[in-house]
Write an enzyme that holds these catalytic residues in place. Structure first.
Site, PDB file in Angstrom:
ATOM      1  N   CYS A  82       0.804  -1.226   0.000  1.00 36.99           N
ATOM      2  CA  CYS A  82       0.000   0.000   0.000  1.00 36.99           C
ATOM      3  C   CYS A  82       0.833   1.271   0.000  1.00 36.99           C
ATOM      4  O   CYS A  82       0.302   2.359  -0.243  1.00 36.99           O
ATOM      5  CB  CYS A  82      -0.948  -0.001   1.196  1.00 36.99           C
ATOM      6  SG  CYS A  82      -2.104  -1.386   1.181  1.00 36.99           S
ATOM      7  N   GLY A 115     -13.672  -6.625  -4.236  1.00 34.24           N
ATOM      8  CA  GLY A 115     -13.484  -7.475  -3.069  1.00 34.24           C
ATOM      9  C   GLY A 115     -12.245  -7.113  -2.276  1.00 34.24           C
ATOM     10  O   GLY A 115     -11.465  -6.223  -2.643  1.00 34.24           O
TER      11      GLY A 115
END
Length: 393
Positions: A82, A115
């Site tokens: 991330c 998802g």
């Protein structure tokens, strides 16, 4: 001699849900062209490029940049989960500061799937094996990896300091209020604390509206040396004053879920930046921090020194995390409102803070901004903290 690094141009495209997004190369093309135009340079002037993405085959960075042009410049692909976008920025900044290059492009993109995030390789050791062992029974094994970790961290904070878990929900409300003025954000509908708490429960204190959704997007920045900028008549009004990257230490795996999700990494990187820049956390008026979950935004307030440890509840309740308070956190709406296209997030934060320092943030503009702080983490792990400054003259 360390060269002063100037942010000559930034650009991004509006983020979108996976079902409504263009392919990654189209997204990157738009962001890179916007950054080059903002900087006033052609791709041919760029000497190096760092392309950040997590979900894609090797050399996707080249494929994306070829849409803009094929100049033969070296392209390095970066993946740090991330914190990928900020890791690309970190490498670009180093290239300029060291004198290895005068004009460097950092860009990040992600074409996300619907998802929760998941690992794709099950035939080799997991990068999260240590994390799973350290978490132990603290998380619900039926819950996907990221919310399990950050939910456990939120529960640990509540237990340690006796905080009302509803405080986390107020962070989602604040994020949506900020996003109203951001045309790049996906989620701008307003919500109440009651709405947030009534959304489906995920794990620990987290409900669905407290979790950033997967989105697709791209962002880019053109960094140049100050000397290069002056020689070519480029803007020099925003500079990188200090930057640090840290990774996990043994403390991350000693059984504290708060440390497991990067608290110590973030704290160490922030301290390095404050010391290098000669500023204190109290000097910061605006920050884009890593709010992948409301629990992590709250933990980051303390890790970054914006409020002392154990005082985040009062910090939120007093409105010190928003306009009119001590520091405006995530004026863009953050990941909770923009979504989190992993490779693009760090460079989108860079773009927002550059606009803030220029005074170009429109309805999101924070008053009297002279320095701006960026915080981006990736589990596994890496934390990148960057301090930008407004330069006069």
């Amino acid at each position: 001699m360390v060269q002063r690094v100037t942010v000559a141009g930034v650009g991004m495209v509006p983020f979108a849900t996976p079902s409504r997004s263009e392919p990654y190369d189209v997204l990157a093309d738009g962001a890179v062209r916007a950054a080059l135009a903002d900087a006033g340079v052609e791709l041919g002037a760029v000497q190096q490029a760092y392309a950040g993405y997590v979900y894609g085959d090797s050399t996707s960075g080249q494929n994306a940049l070829y849409r803009v042009g094929m100049t033969g410049l070296p392209v390095v692909n970066v993946n740090n989960n991330c914190s990928t976008g900020s890791s690309a920025l970190f490498l670009a900044r180093q290239a300029i500061a060291s004198g290895a290059a005068d004009c460097v492009l950092a860009f990040g993109f992600e074409q996300m799937q619907r998802g929760a995030l998941k690992e794709h390789w099950d035939d080799r050791p997991s990068a999260f094996g240590r994390f799973e062992t350290a978490l132990g029974d603290a998380g619900n094994p039926e819950v996907p990896l990221a919310p399990r970790y950050f939910g456990a961290a939120g529960t640990a904070y509540v237990d340690r300091y006796g905080m009302d878990p509803a405080v986390f929900a107020r962070i989602s409300v604040k994020a949506r209020k900020h996003a109203v003025g951001n045309p790049y954000a996906v989620f701008r509908d307003q919500v109440t604390v009651e709405d947030v708490l009534a959304s489906p429960h995920i794990t620990g204190p987290l409900t669905r509206l407290q979790c950033c959704p997967p989105t697709c997007g791209a962002a880019a920045a053109v960094l140049v040396s100050e000397e290069y900028a002056r020689r070519h008549g480029l803007r020099t009004d925003v500079a990188v004053k200090a930057q640090a990257m840290t990774t996990d230490t043994a403390s991350s795996f000693e059984g504290d879920p708060m440390r497991l999700v990067g608290y110590d990494m973030s704290k160490a990187a922030a301290q390095q930046v404050y010391e290098a820049a000669g500023v204190a956390p109290e000097d910061v008026r605006v920050v884009e921090l890593h709010d992948c979950f409301t629990t992590n935004e709250l933990l980051s307030y303390e890790a970054l020194g914006l409020t002392p440890e154990g005082t985040a509840e009062k910090f939120v309740s007093d409105g010190d995390n928003t306009y009119g308070g001590r520091v405006v956190t995530n004026p863009s709406g953050g990941l909770l409102s923009k979504g989190h296209p992993l490779g693009a997030t760090g460079l989108a934060q860079c773009a927002e803070l550059t606009w803030q320092l220029r005074g170009d943030a429109g309805p999101r503009q924070v008053d009297d901004v002279s320095i701006a702080l960026q915080h981006n983490i990736g589990l596994g792990g890496a934390a990148v903290v960057t301090l930008y400054e407004k330069v006069s003259g």
